[in-house]
Design a protein around this motif. Sequence first.
Motif, PDB file in Angstrom:
ATOM      1  N   THR A  90       0.845  -1.192   0.000  1.00 10.09           N
ATOM      2  CA  THR A  90       0.000   0.000   0.000  1.00 10.09           C
ATOM      3  C   THR A  90       0.879   1.240   0.000  1.00 10.09           C
ATOM      4  OG1 THR A  90      -1.630  -1.223   1.259  1.00 10.09           O
ATOM      5  CG2 THR A  90      -1.868   1.159   1.194  1.00 10.09           C
ATOM      6  N   SER A  91       0.634   2.150  -0.955  1.00 10.74           N
ATOM      7  CA  SER A  91       1.467   3.353  -1.080  1.00 10.74           C
ATOM      8  C   SER A  91       0.695   4.612  -0.744  1.00 10.74           C
ATOM      9  CB  SER A  91       2.010   3.458  -2.514  1.00 10.74           C
ATOM     10  OG  SER A  91       0.924   3.494  -3.434  1.00 10.74           O
ATOM     11  N   SER A  92      -0.536   4.473  -0.272  1.00 11.39           N
ATOM     12  CA  SER A  92      -1.347   5.641   0.069  1.00 11.39           C
ATOM     13  C   SER A  92      -2.206   5.276   1.280  1.00 11.39           C
ATOM     14  CB  SER A  92      -2.234   6.041  -1.117  1.00 11.39           C
ATOM     15  OG  SER A  92      -3.049   4.947  -1.500  1.00 11.39           O
ATOM     16  N   VAL A  93      -2.858   6.318   1.823  1.00 14.54           N
ATOM     17  CA  VAL A  93      -3.806   6.074   2.918  1.00 14.54           C
ATOM     18  C   VAL A  93      -5.130   5.677   2.286  1.00 14.54           C
ATOM     19  CG1 VAL A  93      -5.052   7.083   4.847  1.00 14.54           C
ATOM     20  CG2 VAL A  93      -2.643   7.682   4.473  1.00 14.54           C
ATOM     21  N   GLN A  94      -5.558   4.448   2.543  1.00 15.36           N
ATOM     22  CA  GLN A  94      -6.828   3.962   2.008  1.00 15.36           C
ATOM     23  C   GLN A  94      -7.861   4.018   3.136  1.00 15.36           C
ATOM     24  OE1 GLN A  94      -5.512   0.968  -1.476  1.00 15.36           O
ATOM     25  NE2 GLN A  94      -5.327   0.074   0.538  1.00 15.36           N
ATOM     26  N   LEU A 107      -3.127   2.065   6.463  1.00 11.72           N
ATOM     27  CA  LEU A 107      -1.912   2.862   6.250  1.00 11.72           C
ATOM     28  C   LEU A 107      -0.835   2.060   5.526  1.00 11.72           C
ATOM     29  CD1 LEU A 107      -1.611   4.573   9.749  1.00 11.72           C
ATOM     30  CD2 LEU A 107      -2.786   5.410   7.699  1.00 11.72           C
ATOM     31  N   PRO A 108       0.058   2.755   4.790  1.00 10.71           N
ATOM     32  CA  PRO A 108       1.204   2.056   4.194  1.00 10.71           C
ATOM     33  C   PRO A 108       2.021   1.370   5.292  1.00 10.71           C
ATOM     34  CG  PRO A 108       0.992   4.268   3.299  1.00 10.71           C
ATOM     35  CD  PRO A 108       0.050   4.184   4.455  1.00 10.71           C
ATOM     36  N   GLY A 109       2.683   0.280   4.937  1.00 10.41           N
ATOM     37  CA  GLY A 109       3.427  -0.480   5.926  1.00 10.41           C
ATOM     38  C   GLY A 109       4.709   0.196   6.365  1.00 10.41           C
ATOM     39  N   ALA A 110       5.152  -0.198   7.549  1.00 12.91           N
ATOM     40  CA  ALA A 110       6.409   0.314   8.090  1.00 12.91           C
ATOM     41  C   ALA A 110       7.488  -0.757   7.951  1.00 12.91           C
ATOM     42  CB  ALA A 110       6.231   0.688   9.553  1.00 12.91           C
ATOM     43  N   GLY A 111       8.755  -0.325   7.918  1.00 13.20           N
ATOM     44  CA  GLY A 111       9.860  -1.276   7.987  1.00 13.20           C
ATOM     45  C   GLY A 111      10.476  -1.659   6.666  1.00 13.20           C
ATOM     46  N   SER A 112      10.017  -1.112   5.553  1.00 11.53           N
ATOM     47  CA  SER A 112      10.666  -1.491   4.289  1.00 11.53           C
ATOM     48  C   SER A 112      11.030  -0.238   3.498  1.00 11.53           C
ATOM     49  CB  SER A 112       9.750  -2.404   3.482  1.00 11.53           C
ATOM     50  OG  SER A 112       8.513  -1.775   3.220  1.00 11.53           O
ATOM     51  N   ASN A 113      10.036   0.439   2.948  1.00  8.32           N
ATOM     52  CA  ASN A 113      10.264   1.655   2.181  1.00  8.32           C
ATOM     53  C   ASN A 113      10.050   2.850   3.098  1.00  8.32           C
ATOM     54  OD1 ASN A 113       9.239   4.004   0.533  1.00  8.32           O
ATOM     55  ND2 ASN A 113       9.895   2.629  -1.130  1.00  8.32           N
ATOM     56  N   GLU A 114      11.120   3.649   3.278  1.00  4.78           N
ATOM     57  CA  GLU A 114      11.056   4.763   4.221  1.00  4.78           C
ATOM     58  C   GLU A 114      10.006   5.799   3.806  1.00  4.78           C
ATOM     59  OE1 GLU A 114      13.744   3.442   3.103  1.00  4.78           O
ATOM     60  OE2 GLU A 114      14.916   2.795   4.835  1.00  4.78           O
ATOM     61  N   GLU A 115       9.842   6.016   2.478  1.00  3.93           N
ATOM     62  CA  GLU A 115       8.839   6.996   2.040  1.00  3.93           C
ATOM     63  C   GLU A 115       7.436   6.537   2.453  1.00  3.93           C
ATOM     64  OE1 GLU A 115       7.007   9.072  -2.013  1.00  3.93           O
ATOM     65  OE2 GLU A 115       8.764   7.756  -2.159  1.00  3.93           O
ATOM     66  N   GLU A 134      21.197   9.004   3.437  1.00  4.38           N
ATOM     67  CA  GLU A 134      20.384   8.069   2.636  1.00  4.38           C
ATOM     68  C   GLU A 134      19.377   8.811   1.773  1.00  4.38           C
ATOM     69  OE1 GLU A 134      20.718   4.806   2.429  1.00  4.38           O
ATOM     70  OE2 GLU A 134      22.330   4.705   3.911  1.00  4.38           O
ATOM     71  N   GLU A 135      19.442  10.138   1.820  1.00  2.00           N
ATOM     72  CA  GLU A 135      18.521  10.979   1.053  1.00  2.00           C
ATOM     73  C   GLU A 135      17.061  10.648   1.378  1.00  2.00           C
ATOM     74  OE1 GLU A 135      19.457  10.615  -3.057  1.00  2.00           O
ATOM     75  OE2 GLU A 135      21.359  11.716  -2.896  1.00  2.00           O
ATOM     76  N   ILE A 136      16.863  10.504   2.678  1.00  2.00           N
ATOM     77  CA  ILE A 136      15.499  10.258   3.141  1.00  2.00           C
ATOM     78  C   ILE A 136      14.988  11.535   3.765  1.00  2.00           C
ATOM     79  CG2 ILE A 136      14.043   8.907   4.711  1.00  2.00           C
ATOM     80  CD1 ILE A 136      16.152   6.691   4.590  1.00  2.00           C
ATOM     81  N   SER A 137      13.909  12.027   3.229  1.00  2.65           N
ATOM     82  CA  SER A 137      13.355  13.281   3.734  1.00  2.65           C
ATOM     83  C   SER A 137      11.870  13.085   4.050  1.00  2.65           C
ATOM     84  CB  SER A 137      13.518  14.399   2.699  1.00  2.65           C
ATOM     85  OG  SER A 137      12.893  14.032   1.482  1.00  2.65           O
ATOM     86  N   PRO A 138      11.326  13.924   4.901  1.00  3.93           N
ATOM     87  CA  PRO A 138       9.901  13.789   5.252  1.00  3.93           C
ATOM     88  C   PRO A 138       9.007  14.032   4.036  1.00  3.93           C
ATOM     89  CG  PRO A 138      11.063  15.208   6.806  1.00  3.93           C
ATOM     90  CD  PRO A 138      11.988  15.008   5.648  1.00  3.93           C
ATOM     91  N   VAL A 139       7.850  13.377   4.012  1.00 11.36           N
ATOM     92  CA  VAL A 139       6.876  13.628   2.958  1.00 11.36           C
ATOM     93  C   VAL A 139       6.063  14.854   3.344  1.00 11.36           C
ATOM     94  CG1 VAL A 139       6.731  11.201   2.280  1.00 11.36           C
ATOM     95  CG2 VAL A 139       5.158  12.095   4.014  1.00 11.36           C
ATOM     96  N   LEU A 188       8.568 -12.720  12.308  1.00 13.36           N
ATOM     97  CA  LEU A 188       9.406 -12.305  13.438  1.00 13.36           C
ATOM     98  C   LEU A 188       9.294 -10.790  13.682  1.00 13.36           C
ATOM     99  CD1 LEU A 188      12.594 -14.470  12.754  1.00 13.36           C
ATOM    100  CD2 LEU A 188      10.509 -15.073  14.002  1.00 13.36           C
ATOM    101  N   PHE A 189       9.683 -10.404  14.865  1.00 13.52           N
ATOM    102  CA  PHE A 189       9.607  -8.989  15.252  1.00 13.52           C
ATOM    103  C   PHE A 189      11.022  -8.425  15.161  1.00 13.52           C
ATOM    104  CE2 PHE A 189       8.225  -5.339  17.714  1.00 13.52           C
ATOM    105  CZ  PHE A 189       6.876  -5.255  17.369  1.00 13.52           C
ATOM    106  N   THR A 190      11.296  -7.749  14.029  1.00 10.87           N
ATOM    107  CA  THR A 190      12.668  -7.312  13.730  1.00 10.87           C
ATOM    108  C   THR A 190      13.008  -5.999  14.431  1.00 10.87           C
ATOM    109  OG1 THR A 190      11.999  -6.031  11.788  1.00 10.87           O
ATOM    110  CG2 THR A 190      12.443  -8.395  11.469  1.00 10.87           C
ATOM    111  N   ARG A 191      14.243  -5.562  14.211  1.00 11.46           N
ATOM    112  CA  ARG A 191      14.683  -4.289  14.807  1.00 11.46           C
ATOM    113  C   ARG A 191      13.875  -3.129  14.260  1.00 11.46           C
ATOM    114  NH1 ARG A 191      20.813  -2.165  14.207  1.00 11.46           N
ATOM    115  NH2 ARG A 191      20.046  -1.642  12.126  1.00 11.46           N
ATOM    116  N   ASP A 192      13.544  -3.146  12.957  1.00 16.56           N
ATOM    117  CA  ASP A 192      12.734  -2.065  12.385  1.00 16.56           C
ATOM    118  C   ASP A 192      11.338  -2.029  13.017  1.00 16.56           C
ATOM    119  OD1 ASP A 192      14.731  -1.193  10.690  1.00 16.56           O
ATOM    120  OD2 ASP A 192      14.077  -2.444   9.004  1.00 16.56           O
ATOM    121  N   ASP A 193      10.785  -3.224  13.299  1.00 13.85           N
ATOM    122  CA  ASP A 193       9.476  -3.275  13.971  1.00 13.85           C
ATOM    123  C   ASP A 193       9.559  -2.634  15.347  1.00 13.85           C
ATOM    124  OD1 ASP A 193       8.113  -4.708  11.918  1.00 13.85           O
ATOM    125  OD2 ASP A 193       9.072  -6.557  12.600  1.00 13.85           O
ATOM    126  N   LYS A 194      10.622  -2.962  16.065  1.00 10.36           N
ATOM    127  CA  LYS A 194      10.792  -2.405  17.413  1.00 10.36           C
ATOM    128  C   LYS A 194      10.957  -0.892  17.354  1.00 10.36           C
ATOM    129  CE  LYS A 194      13.076  -6.630  19.030  1.00 10.36           C
ATOM    130  NZ  LYS A 194      14.345  -7.216  19.539  1.00 10.36           N
TER     131      LYS A 194
END
Length: 625
Positions: A90-94, A107-115, A134-139, A188-194
């Motif tokens: 999911t890439s948008s709020v549905q 909501l779009p998922g957490a833990g993979s694509n930062e955008e 990492e050229e990650i900026s807020p949307v 599993l509950f990874t570090r990104d999940d935590k």
Amino acid sequence: MSNNPLQNLKMLFQNRPEVLRMLDARELDLSGLESEAYIREQKKRKLYPEPVNFYATGRTGAGKTSLGNTLLDTGTGKPPMESHGHQDCTSSVQYFQLASNLRYFDLPGAGSNEEFENINRAALVIEQITDEDEEISPVSQFKVLDFSEYETKGIKEEVVGVDNWQSSNNQKFVSADIILYVVAPHMLFTRDDKRYLRALLKSQTQHHRNQNIIFALNIHRTPDGQLKPTPQNLADARKIITEIYQKFYPNTIPPIVEIDSLTGTGISQITEFICQILPSEKIGNMQQVLKDELKEFAKKERSYRYRQTLIYIASRLATERVDTPFGKGILNEAYAAVCDYGISVFLEEDARAEMEKELYQLVDELASQTKTSRAKAIETMVDVVKYKKESEEIIAGWDKVYEDVEVPDVEIDYREKTQSRVETVDAGRSPGRIAGGAAVGGLAGAGATALGLAGAAAAGIATGGLALLPILGTMMAGGALAGGAMGGKKQKKQITVNEDVIEPVVKKVTKIEKRLDDMKPRKEKIFKDVPYTVQKLKKVGEKFIQGGYPVVENLLAIGLGIESANSSADLQNNFNFEDAVKLGQQQIQATLSRYRDKINQLAESNDPDVAEAQIIKILEGSLIK
């Protein structure tokens, strides 16, 4: 008995996928049925007095969108919201709003694509991820897709700025009342999940929001129904969630529920947590009313599906020969499978382990009795000598026949009379003394007369009684003279004396006597055996036929007996399998016995498919109200 009779039974229904699905006990889980009912109610009526904003968040692929599609599904089989089942689904709020007043935000998922995760964070007012390296900026904006009226008006799309979304005015309408954190334990509950969970909890406490997060462990399954997460996966997920949660809310147990996002199982438990979290003005009296309705519906729905499954099993087995090679015996396997099925639906697994020996022993007995009852004799015609009774009359003896005959006879009677006589007496005596002596003498003469009457009677008969009178007179006179002599011998004179005397009278009479008249034969009817020959069917062997009514009765008795035991506290606390089956037999006999001949006739017909369909129709009409 095989180790898994229920799994073996499924082999008989490879051509009936709907039956195979129903044989999965999860289909009858009360929680799942309550969830199904809750989902239906969400689409039918207003449940919440005010809109409730329900946000689904968590890692990509955890099952957030699948859960939303389950809530939104209209039965077309095509999920309305975008979900591909892999990373970055999911890439948008549905979003959609149900008739219940529940607003579901996927909501779009957490833990993979930062955008995508930043869109998630922006929607929940969580600090976004930034990393210059990492050229990650807020949307600054994101799309909102509204599926509320997608069937009639299509999907509404809107691009919303983050500042506008997070403004205080807009937050009055879109801020999260409930956040459902969906976790896939097998992933599993990874570090990104935590990291994400800590950021979410930190945001909640910073904004002084109540504890409004519910954790849903989404149980994924393989295509053949096997669980993906292990018990250790589930335990680890619970442990990690609790440890992180209690760092922000010390000494508080996080609300955690297991769900199946594809079927909706667990939604009813989520609703219970929602009602505990929301303020009263948001839920009204919905909690108790809906809870009672759902539980009642779930019990009725479970009973309906359970009985429907039993009907399918019984109808199929009724058309199978009882000696069909199948495992340890088709009846043993089928009866044991229904036991396992009923216990898995209504009782704890521990209960099955405790009574397994009793259960299988009774199952074997029932199977043996049923098989014996469905043995049909093979017969041929043979000559048989029989005897019949014939009657005839014989003379058993003679009976005497008498007739009444009149014969002459006499009877003696007595009469009193006065008679005069002349006596000679002493002149010096008074007539009275003379008379007295004469009287005494006369009486003495009369006594002698009486003694002689019997002898004179016979002679009197011949002379008509005339011979008796001179004798009587002589005897009376002699008595008188003797009496007179007793007075002495003085001067004599004659006197006339009157006296009363009794004299006998002989009468002629007729008597009735019985005399032998004839001899009459006495007849009797006797019976004797007369042989004759007839042709008769003689049993020369036997064959086993289709299960018919006995199989139907026993299968349903086992299944309904276990169901009845579940509804009775006494039976459940002191469960006895034999008592449960007897209870089931009473139910079946009361409702189905009148169809015994019809079911047997159908089962033995040449077209098993037609027979099965007809038996199903009979059973549904009797057992499903």
